[in-house]
Design a protein around this motif. Structure first.
Motif, mmCIF file in Angstrom:
data_model
loop_
_atom_site.group_PDB
_atom_site.id
_atom_site.type_symbol
_atom_site.label_atom_id
_atom_site.label_comp_id
_atom_site.label_asym_id
_atom_site.label_seq_id
_atom_site.Cartn_x
_atom_site.Cartn_y
_atom_site.Cartn_z
ATOM 1 N N VAL A 131 -34.830 33.016 34.474
ATOM 2 C CA VAL A 131 -34.616 33.582 35.811
ATOM 3 C C VAL A 131 -35.923 33.669 36.582
ATOM 4 N N ARG A 159 -39.438 31.114 36.213
ATOM 5 C CA ARG A 159 -39.964 29.791 36.532
ATOM 6 C C ARG A 159 -38.872 28.769 36.767
ATOM 7 N N TYR A 160 -37.810 28.875 35.954
ATOM 8 C CA TYR A 160 -36.795 27.811 36.022
ATOM 9 C C TYR A 160 -35.537 28.265 36.731
ATOM 10 N N VAL A 161 -35.700 29.240 37.634
ATOM 11 C CA VAL A 161 -34.495 29.796 38.264
ATOM 12 C C VAL A 161 -33.772 28.754 39.106
ATOM 13 N N VAL A 162 -34.524 27.836 39.718
ATOM 14 C CA VAL A 162 -33.868 26.866 40.607
ATOM 15 C C VAL A 162 -32.943 25.907 39.843
ATOM 16 N N PRO A 163 -33.474 25.197 38.826
ATOM 17 C CA PRO A 163 -32.539 24.330 38.085
ATOM 18 C C PRO A 163 -31.435 25.121 37.389
ATOM 19 N N VAL A 197 -28.931 25.810 40.143
ATOM 20 C CA VAL A 197 -28.315 24.575 40.641
ATOM 21 C C VAL A 197 -27.378 23.985 39.581
ATOM 22 N N ALA A 198 -27.685 24.279 38.301
ATOM 23 C CA ALA A 198 -26.812 23.792 37.240
ATOM 24 C C ALA A 198 -25.410 24.378 37.368
ATOM 25 N N VAL A 242 -23.841 24.715 40.106
ATOM 26 C CA VAL A 242 -23.129 23.806 41.014
ATOM 27 C C VAL A 242 -22.562 22.635 40.224
#
Lengths: 480, 166
Positions: free
Chosen positions: B136, B138-142, B145-146, B148
């Motif tokens: 939640v 550094r990698y919150v974006v992927p 988006v996953a 979606v």
């Protein structure tokens, strides 16, 4: 322990979020509203609002979301191209959807999801984000390909696309893992700084990633799926993916090579040039003998991927901006060509045979003239959009001391003129044979409107290329 | 030495089960073998001292994914107990090509490639917290988006499975 939530501003992702919300709205409205026609218009409105957001982001300073996404000029240019593609594709699909009268909501929503995936690919600056976006795009396209359920070929195309696509995704993922192993980074800038000379492991990683990208943008020899999928899919879907997936794939492709591999151009430049030569030659040679218009356009799209790759292989700023310009020009002319195919196709067959083009100009002179313009533009006849696209990417090759590559490109263009002209000749010069049935063409207003828009831009981009080229140059500036 | 024997046994078990998945003529049995394969992978995680991953592997892959696959098979008409050949006429050549490729890859990966060797250290305390925070943070974006992607898969599954209305 306390968990500190990161402060994340989603502003740079605004255009994609608008489209996502629109897609969810479409799914929701689909369940309660009887009149399905409005779903397409709702989605169309969503692309317009998203376009406004793109324009708004372009006014302010460059925003970035951690080391995952960015909304720089490059991402926004891709957003613009993809949104135009999505909007026109929605209009192209409108009448086919009404006639079909089932699952319009899902079609429209999946098309929007695919668009979100494309836009995210343009904005991604991290291999993980690129991969997730690529999967969103691919998954939506697999399903859209199989939408013409009354035709067996559609299902076959979807299955073929899915199996090969999953295979290509695995290549991509393995490549990303190897790159991470050799550089310790997943963001493109970090990879670029830490890759150094690379060595065997990094080389293998880059090669595997190249295979993954090549599959998505249909470069030879990873193009085998293209003709079957474009022919089997509903024509409006073929139109959408031939330009949209190509634009998004090339966007991530270019950014990856220009940012993460900027230091090792000497190694990958020649490889990409060889791939470009192979792709355009293979595509053009195969297109020469096609009897189905959709297959012809599929092979032509392979050839065009080869021309566009010339810009990437050149590796200079003219190449980058030329490639971006090419993607834009190609979007309009190919959407137009597929749009005419939608008009000409016989209900239920989902395809147009070359022989049935005979004598189209007698009965439908305007339609034949429109198709001729798209064909000339695809062939690269000045002063249409396609000519300037080729001029810029081939110019970039000359500038990069790869004049031989430009010469191969020009020879290929001459070769391609044969089959583009053949379409035109069949429509214009051949007399109808005795007993030939009349070419049945339905001209629904929405489809006509979409064609007029595409035609307008093919001519406008061709007449004033500098306006668009300036935007592309602005976008390519991020590569320094 | 004991660990090595355990490793070989677990790996062999996983490989044999995985082979059964792709070669068994009934789809339902293949799904059951898949459960065993997932369990074998969980065993490998345990050997790597990645306890958390092992538990997650059992819960998600053995628990959820396999059950879902079995449900899908049971609910699809005419799939239960139907025997289908899992290979066609090209099977021999494909097997040969795969074998050659496997040998080549093994040579490439184990002999040619100079893997940067890292000294194995103890697993840091709070590794799971770090994993969660990274997801939640550094990698919150992927990560987001996953979701979606999952939604697309959901809609797609409905589109493909729905009966025609006309």
């Amino acid at each position: 322990m306390t968990i500190t939530m990161p402060s994340v501003s989603l502003m740079p992702y605004l255009p994609e979020i608008i489209l996502l919300v629109t897609a969810l709205l479409v799914l929701l409205v689909d369940t309660v509203w009887g009149d399905k026609r409005w779903l397409v218009w709702l989605a169309f409105l969503g692309t317009l609002v998203s376009g406004v957001a793109v324009w708004w982001l372009a006014q302010g300073p460059t925003l970035q979301l951690q080391d995952m996404l960015t909304a720089d000029a490059y991402a926004l240019f891709i957003d613009m191209v993809v949104l135009i593609v999505a909007a026109i594709s929605l209009l192209l699909a409108y009448d086919w959807l009404i006639e079909h009268n089932e699952q319009q909501g899902e079609y429209v929503a999946l098309l929007l999801f695919a668009t979100v995936g494309m836009m995210t690919m343009g904005a991604a600056i991290n291999v993980v984000t690129i991969f997730v976006a690529l999967e969103i795009l691919s998954l939506s396209l697999y399903i859209l390909t199989g939408f013409a359920r009354e035709r067996l070929t559609s299902g076959e195309a979807a299955l073929k696309y899915f199996l090969l696509g999953a295979f290509a995704s695995a290549f991509f993922l393995y490549g990303a893992a190897l790159l991470y192993g050799s550089s310790g980074h997943l963001d493109l800038i970090g990879i670029g700084q830490n890759l150094g000379t690379g060595g065997l492991m990094a080389g293998a990683g880059v090669a595997l990633l190249l295979v993954g990208f090549s599959f998505k943008v249909a470069l030879a020899p990873f193009h085998m799926w293209t003709p079957d999928v474009y022919q089997g899919a509903p024509t409006s879907v073929s139109a959408f993916m031939s330009v949209g997936a190509k634009a998004a794939g090339f966007a991530a492709f270019l950014r990856f090579f220009q940012v993460a591999l900027a230091g090792s151009y000497a190694q990958w430049g020649p490889a990409l040039a060889a791939l470009a030569v192979l792709t355009m030659t293979w595509g053009n040679l195969a297109a020469l003998r096609q009897e189905s218009l959709k297959r012809l356009l599929a092979y032509s799209s392979i050839a065009h991927a080869g021309y566009a790759l010339v810009g990437l292989a050149a590796g200079n700023s003219l190449g980058s901006s030329g490639l971006l310009f090419y993607l834009l020009a190609y979007a309009f002319m190919n959407l137009g060509a597929f749009g005419v195919a939608i008009m000409l196709e016989k209900p239920g067959s989902g395809d147009v045979m070359m022989s049935s083009l005979r004598g189209t100009s007698r009965q439908h002179p305007l339609l034949a003239a429109t198709m001729a313009v798209f064909m000339f533009s695809l062939a690269g006849v000045p002063p249409l959009a396609g000519f300037f696209g080729k001029l810029y990417v081939f110019g970039a090759a000359v500038e990069a001391n790869m004049a031989w590559l430009a010469i191969v490109g020009v020879i290929n263009s001459a070769l391609s003129a044969y089959y583009y002209l053949r379409v035109t000749v069949l429509m214009y010069m051949r007399d109808e044979e005795a007993g030939e049935e009349e070419v049945a063409v339905s001209k629904p207003p929405v489809l006509v409107f979409a064609l007029v828009v595409a035609l307008f831009f093919v001519v406008i981009v061709g007449l004033w290329p500098s306006v668009w080229m300036q935007m592309a140059q602005q976008a390519a500036l991020i590569f320094g | 030495m004991v660990m090595r024997v355990v490793f070989v046994v677990v790996s062999l078990f996983t490989l044999v089960m995985a082979f059964m998945v792709v070669s068994h003529p009934t789809l339902f049995s293949s799904a059951l073998y898949l459960v065993a394969t997932f369990l074998g992978v969980a065993g490998l995680y345990v050997l790597l001292e990645a306890d958390f991953l092992a538990v997650v592997q059992v819960m998600i892959y053995v628990g959820a994914v396999s059950i879902l696959i079995i449900f899908a098979i049971m609910l699809s008409r005419g799939m239960m107990g139907k025997r289908t050949s899992s290979h066609n006429r090209q099977a021999k050549w494909v097997a040969l090509a795969s074998l050659l490729l496997a040998i080549l890859l093994l040579y490439f990966i184990t002999v040619l490639m100079r893997w940067p060797a890292v000294q194995a250290g103890p697993v840091p305390a709070g590794a799971i917290q770090m994993l969660g925070q990274d997801l939640v943070g550094r990698y919150v974006v992927p990560f987001e988006v996953a979701s979606v992607l999952l939604l697309v898969a959901l809609v797609g599954a409905i589109v493909l499975a729905r009966e025609r209305e006309i």
